[in-house]
Enzyme design. Sequence first.
Site, PDB file in Angstrom:
ATOM      1  N   SER A  22       0.815  -1.226   0.000  1.00 43.20           N
ATOM      2  CA  SER A  22       0.000   0.000   0.000  1.00 43.20           C
ATOM      3  C   SER A  22       0.843   1.268   0.000  1.00 43.20           C
ATOM      4  O   SER A  22       0.308   2.365   0.115  1.00 43.20           O
ATOM      5  CB  SER A  22      -0.915   0.013   1.232  1.00 43.20           C
ATOM      6  OG  SER A  22      -0.142   0.042   2.427  1.00 43.20           O
ATOM      7  N   ASN A 110      -2.025  -1.945  13.103  1.00 41.93           N
ATOM      8  CA  ASN A 110      -3.472  -1.687  13.136  1.00 41.93           C
ATOM      9  C   ASN A 110      -3.799  -0.388  13.877  1.00 41.93           C
ATOM     10  O   ASN A 110      -4.573   0.440  13.393  1.00 41.93           O
ATOM     11  CB  ASN A 110      -4.208  -2.856  13.793  1.00 41.93           C
ATOM     12  CG  ASN A 110      -4.145  -4.113  12.953  1.00 41.93           C
ATOM     13  OD1 ASN A 110      -3.551  -4.123  11.876  1.00 41.93           O
ATOM     14  ND2 ASN A 110      -4.736  -5.190  13.450  1.00 41.93           N
ATOM     15  N   THR A 155     -38.059  29.376  -9.680  1.00 39.59           N
ATOM     16  CA  THR A 155     -38.483  28.033  -9.267  1.00 39.59           C
ATOM     17  C   THR A 155     -38.785  27.270 -10.555  1.00 39.59           C
ATOM     18  O   THR A 155     -39.320  27.856 -11.518  1.00 39.59           O
ATOM     19  CB  THR A 155     -39.741  28.050  -8.365  1.00 39.59           C
ATOM     20  OG1 THR A 155     -40.836  28.616  -9.104  1.00 39.59           O
ATOM     21  CG2 THR A 155     -39.509  28.880  -7.113  1.00 39.59           C
ATOM     22  N   HIS A 156     -38.433  25.996 -10.588  1.00 44.01           N
ATOM     23  CA  HIS A 156     -38.622  25.166 -11.792  1.00 44.01           C
ATOM     24  C   HIS A 156     -37.923  25.774 -13.015  1.00 44.01           C
ATOM     25  O   HIS A 156     -38.346  25.534 -14.153  1.00 44.01           O
ATOM     26  CB  HIS A 156     -40.110  24.971 -12.105  1.00 44.01           C
ATOM     27  CG  HIS A 156     -40.930  24.507 -10.951  1.00 44.01           C
ATOM     28  ND1 HIS A 156     -41.001  23.190 -10.566  1.00 44.01           N
ATOM     29  CD2 HIS A 156     -41.703  25.202 -10.066  1.00 44.01           C
ATOM     30  CE1 HIS A 156     -41.785  23.073  -9.508  1.00 44.01           C
ATOM     31  NE2 HIS A 156     -42.216  24.280  -9.175  1.00 44.01           N
ATOM     32  N   SER A 277     -13.322  26.852 -28.161  1.00 40.55           N
ATOM     33  CA  SER A 277     -13.554  25.650 -28.958  1.00 40.55           C
ATOM     34  C   SER A 277     -12.462  25.509 -30.005  1.00 40.55           C
ATOM     35  O   SER A 277     -11.994  26.500 -30.564  1.00 40.55           O
ATOM     36  CB  SER A 277     -14.921  25.738 -29.639  1.00 40.55           C
ATOM     37  OG  SER A 277     -15.036  24.790 -30.675  1.00 40.55           O
ATOM     38  N   LYS A 283     -16.784  30.656 -29.386  1.00 43.55           N
ATOM     39  CA  LYS A 283     -17.170  30.046 -28.118  1.00 43.55           C
ATOM     40  C   LYS A 283     -16.306  30.518 -26.944  1.00 43.55           C
ATOM     41  O   LYS A 283     -15.106  30.737 -27.075  1.00 43.55           O
ATOM     42  CB  LYS A 283     -17.062  28.509 -28.207  1.00 43.55           C
ATOM     43  CG  LYS A 283     -18.025  27.873 -29.169  1.00 43.55           C
ATOM     44  CD  LYS A 283     -19.468  28.010 -28.726  1.00 43.55           C
ATOM     45  CE  LYS A 283     -19.777  27.252 -27.454  1.00 43.55           C
ATOM     46  NZ  LYS A 283     -19.642  25.790 -27.612  1.00 43.55           N
ATOM     47  N   ASN A 285     -16.360  28.923 -23.215  1.00 41.29           N
ATOM     48  CA  ASN A 285     -17.017  27.865 -22.443  1.00 41.29           C
ATOM     49  C   ASN A 285     -16.694  27.954 -20.946  1.00 41.29           C
ATOM     50  O   ASN A 285     -15.546  28.172 -20.562  1.00 41.29           O
ATOM     51  CB  ASN A 285     -16.573  26.497 -22.961  1.00 41.29           C
ATOM     52  CG  ASN A 285     -16.940  26.301 -24.423  1.00 41.29           C
ATOM     53  OD1 ASN A 285     -17.991  26.746 -24.863  1.00 41.29           O
ATOM     54  ND2 ASN A 285     -16.070  25.648 -25.169  1.00 41.29           N
ATOM     55  N   GLU A 290     -18.079  23.698 -15.146  1.00 44.54           N
ATOM     56  CA  GLU A 290     -18.501  22.360 -15.586  1.00 44.54           C
ATOM     57  C   GLU A 290     -17.639  21.286 -14.938  1.00 44.54           C
ATOM     58  O   GLU A 290     -18.131  20.184 -14.602  1.00 44.54           O
ATOM     59  CB  GLU A 290     -18.431  22.273 -17.108  1.00 44.54           C
ATOM     60  CG  GLU A 290     -19.481  23.129 -17.799  1.00 44.54           C
ATOM     61  CD  GLU A 290     -19.312  23.200 -19.303  1.00 44.54           C
ATOM     62  OE1 GLU A 290     -20.220  23.727 -19.970  1.00 44.54           O
ATOM     63  OE2 GLU A 290     -18.269  22.743 -19.821  1.00 44.54           O
ATOM     64  N   TYR A 317      -9.720  -5.625  12.603  1.00 43.93           N
ATOM     65  CA  TYR A 317      -9.092  -5.147  11.375  1.00 43.93           C
ATOM     66  C   TYR A 317      -9.150  -6.226  10.298  1.00 43.93           C
ATOM     67  O   TYR A 317      -8.966  -7.409  10.561  1.00 43.93           O
ATOM     68  CB  TYR A 317      -7.630  -4.745  11.626  1.00 43.93           C
ATOM     69  CG  TYR A 317      -6.984  -4.178  10.374  1.00 43.93           C
ATOM     70  CD1 TYR A 317      -7.145  -2.836  10.037  1.00 43.93           C
ATOM     71  CD2 TYR A 317      -6.250  -4.979   9.507  1.00 43.93           C
ATOM     72  CE1 TYR A 317      -6.591  -2.309   8.876  1.00 43.93           C
ATOM     73  CE2 TYR A 317      -5.690  -4.463   8.342  1.00 43.93           C
ATOM     74  CZ  TYR A 317      -5.868  -3.131   8.038  1.00 43.93           C
ATOM     75  OH  TYR A 317      -5.323  -2.632   6.881  1.00 43.93           O
ATOM     76  N   GLN A 322      -7.517  -1.477   3.892  1.00 45.16           N
ATOM     77  CA  GLN A 322      -6.431  -0.807   3.172  1.00 45.16           C
ATOM     78  C   GLN A 322      -6.994   0.085   2.065  1.00 45.16           C
ATOM     79  O   GLN A 322      -6.351   1.042   1.635  1.00 45.16           O
ATOM     80  CB  GLN A 322      -5.476  -1.842   2.582  1.00 45.16           C
ATOM     81  CG  GLN A 322      -4.255  -1.256   1.883  1.00 45.16           C
ATOM     82  CD  GLN A 322      -3.214  -2.316   1.581  1.00 45.16           C
ATOM     83  OE1 GLN A 322      -2.605  -2.878   2.485  1.00 45.16           O
ATOM     84  NE2 GLN A 322      -3.022  -2.603   0.302  1.00 45.16           N
ATOM     85  N   LYS A 325      -8.309   4.616   2.069  1.00 50.47           N
ATOM     86  CA  LYS A 325      -7.562   5.876   2.019  1.00 50.47           C
ATOM     87  C   LYS A 325      -7.567   6.573   0.663  1.00 50.47           C
ATOM     88  O   LYS A 325      -7.658   7.802   0.607  1.00 50.47           O
ATOM     89  CB  LYS A 325      -6.106   5.624   2.456  1.00 50.47           C
ATOM     90  CG  LYS A 325      -5.967   5.352   3.945  1.00 50.47           C
ATOM     91  CD  LYS A 325      -4.570   4.964   4.337  1.00 50.47           C
ATOM     92  CE  LYS A 325      -4.264   3.515   4.063  1.00 50.47           C
ATOM     93  NZ  LYS A 325      -5.142   2.582   4.821  1.00 50.47           N
TER      94      LYS A 325
END
Length: 464
Positions: A22, A110, A155-156, A277, A283, A285, A290, A317, A322, A325
């Site tokens: 690890s 451990n 809203t919506h 682009s 463009k 972007n 995003e 354990y 392992q 992480k």
Amino acid sequence: MALWGGRFLKKQNSFFKKFNNSLKIDFILVKEDIFGSIAWSKILLDSKIITEDEQKKLETSLNIIYSEIKNTPKKILLSNSEDIHSWVEQKLIYMLGDVGKKLHTGRSRNDQIATDLRLWCKKEIHKLKKSIINFQKSLITLSEKYFSIIIPGYTHLQRAQPIIFSHWCLAYFEMIQRDFDRLKDCLQRIDISPLGSGALAGTGWKIDRKKLANFMNFSKESNNSLDSVSDRDYVVELLSIASIGMMHLSRFSEDLIFFNSGECNFIELSDKVTSGSSLMPQKKNPDSLELIRGKTGRVYGSLINILVLLKGLPLSYNKDMQEDKEGLFDSLETWRMCLKMSKIVLLGLKLNKNICKKSAESGYSNATDLADYLVRKGISFRESHDISGKIVLHAINNNKSLSELSLLDYQSFCVLIENDIYKYIVLKNCLNQKNSKGGTAPEKVLSEIQKNKKIIFNNINLMN
């Protein structure tokens, strides 16, 4: 050389050795492992397991080991050690011989890894809280810069009621303050030392675990050795907080992507956080936003991964742990990067004031205020709602705003409407009417800005 092996007659399969190791992940914990090892050497001295001279040699050598790699920790990966604990101990034995072999007395990997991970999480929480504060500052700066600008609230994804842009900024301030508070609460459950729990049953040596916890700046020691080495609740909790935090940033990003669209055009993003682009030269972007929205999914994935990993594990354990992480390390770094990116986006953001106001005026977002006006004339809200809806439909059919309708138009739907109607449906007055606590009235929003500045000040004090 492995830290175990006396019971084995044959060497490990080379692929299994690589599969099992690890170090490529937990080398990140080198500082924490050395810090915990120094504390362990002190408690071994306190318990008269080693001499004062041996403790000094151990502590000095551990500090030398860290100083050699602190600026280039990836050098650790050149080793073929099984994990970071093995790497540190092997370096120590190389430097001190038999004295180095004494450090692990009464300790297991451990309780060692559980300690390292808690120490690392404490440090990361501090960094995350600092990043949240920086983002909060940028929200307050922007809310003050564009304090008087009116935008439509939605809203919506339909224009609903007018708000001031600062009110939008403070909505996200509230969200990320909750993230800050969650981190603060989580820290209490992380700030517990498992060291001295051994492999699972505790240690046979007379060790003052409270003093050991104090050596490492933990607030207290854990209660049950089985739970201590197998507990990863705090990993789940941190990933849950990170997921909520990323959800907030994803919503923030989506709002700004929408505001930045050609159809909306409320804001302009800086060239510094956008890209073009390869085919379409016109463009610009919103890639920064995003990407924040996209990276949210990987953090969610890490949360699901740890929940699935832990759900069927018996005490105590197991090697499955392992895998706890990599997702944690990646997710907290991702969250912190996205907080920083969000701050940078806000620093260069420009509001198209006239377009914002025109959009709020043309979307009949003052229709609720028309209904409230009728209630003030003695009509029930349900009936006033119906009348207002018919007036809006009439305005739409005639391609007019509510302000452009004549008094005769209004009175054809309700004779109680008088010339003062125009005062009530002017956007500025619509805003001023929303003066309840938490409302978008400029007076209330200004008060909230001042209150939130104090919150930032308190957050900074909590960091010290």
